[in-house]
Design an enzyme around this catalytic site. Structure first.
Site, PDB file in Angstrom:
ATOM      1  N   ASP A  51     -52.797  32.093  35.099  1.00  8.76           N
ATOM      2  CA  ASP A  51     -53.743  31.166  34.152  1.00  8.76           C
ATOM      3  C   ASP A  51     -54.578  31.721  33.347  1.00  8.76           C
ATOM      4  OD1 ASP A  51     -52.873  28.991  35.795  1.00  8.76           O
ATOM      5  OD2 ASP A  51     -54.245  29.461  37.581  1.00  8.76           O
ATOM      6  N   TYR A 109     -50.956  39.196  45.007  1.00  4.02           N
ATOM      7  CA  TYR A 109     -52.222  39.235  44.023  1.00  4.02           C
ATOM      8  C   TYR A 109     -53.160  39.868  44.720  1.00  4.02           C
ATOM      9  CZ  TYR A 109     -50.667  35.341  40.944  1.00  4.02           C
ATOM     10  OH  TYR A 109     -49.699  34.575  40.047  1.00  4.02           O
TER      11      TYR A 109
END
EC number: 5.4.99.12
Length: 259
Positions: A51, A109
């Protein structure tokens, strides 16, 4: 011919990975640079779309071309056409059955929190700042409730377009390195804003605003409104992708920075 590339980028100046009209994205910059080297239009596929503001130390992409170039053309050459905040880290020629997204078995992540009362001037971006003291042991206890296969509706944005909210978290580790807290989370795949919503919820536990068991209650509620706020994007890094060993892709240090 199909090639895989390892890409790293600072997401601060980009509206995410995916190419869009009228905004600057990482995919757009990379495709333009590759197209210059190939002298033909190149389109890429990534392992996981990030994002706005999110970083990567080992995003994996693939592209197809009939143009023969030395490996250094796809690394050093492409980097000369990229802005300083995007770089190719490695290249490997792969079989046509390799797919950056669909061949991946897990994504990893890391979320970095600078945990001191006052903000840092040197590290003014690339990390998140929390001035409240965080207890990493409480956060780890809460994170343990998320392990395994669950419906993660409570941790996805209302705009998430995935047909199913079921995901499998393989590990979720909370560690402290001096003034930095690192939330390291690996899953088969992630929902939109899932990592940042998990981190935002764990921070409530770390501040003793909620008990670790509250994470299980949030998970079972299947309601985004009961979870914590979405953590800021700048502390989030896409750090690794797992693929079957037969593809023999290079493995990079996870990072970021000294971590």
């Amino acid at each position: 011919m199909r090639y895989a590339l390892g890409i790293e980028y600072d997401g601060k100046n980009y509206c995410g990975w995916q190419r869009q009209n009228n905004v600057i994205t990482v995919q757009e910059k990379l495709e333009k640079a590759l197209s210059k080297i190939a002298d033909e239009k190149i389109e890429v596929v990534c392992a996981g779309r990030t994002d706005t503001g999110v970083n990567a130390t080992n995003q994996v992409i693939h592209f197809d071309t009939e143009k023969k170039r030395k490996d250094t053309a796809w690394t050093l050459g492409v980097n000369t056409h990229l802005p300083s905040d995007v770089a190719v880290a490695w290249v490997k020629k792969v079989d046509d059955d390799f797919h950056a997204r669909f061949s991946a078995t897990a994504r990893n992540y890391r979320y970095i929190i600078y945990n001191k009362p006052l903000r840092s001037a040197i590290l003014s971006h690339g990390i998140s700042h929390c001035h409240f003291a965080l207890d990493e042991n409480l956060m780890q206890q809460g994170a343990d409730y998320l392990l395994g296969k669950h419906d993660f509706t409570s941790f996805r944005t209302v705009h998430c377009q995935s047909h199913s909210a079921v995901r499998t978290i393989k590990h979720c580790r909370v560690t402290r390195q001096g003034d930095y807290l690192v939330v390291d989370i690996k899953a088969n795949a992630f929902l939109h804003h899932m990592v940042r919503n998990v981190v935002g919820s764990l921070m409530r536990v770390g501040q003793s605003q909620e008990t670790p068991h509250w994470m299980k209650e949030v998970l079972l509620a299947k309601n985004r409104c009961v979870a914590g706020v979405t953590a800021p994007p700048e502390g989030l890094y896409f750090v690794d992708v797992d693929y079957p060993e037969n593809f023999e892709l290079p493995k990079s240090r996870l990072g970021p920075l000294f971590l």
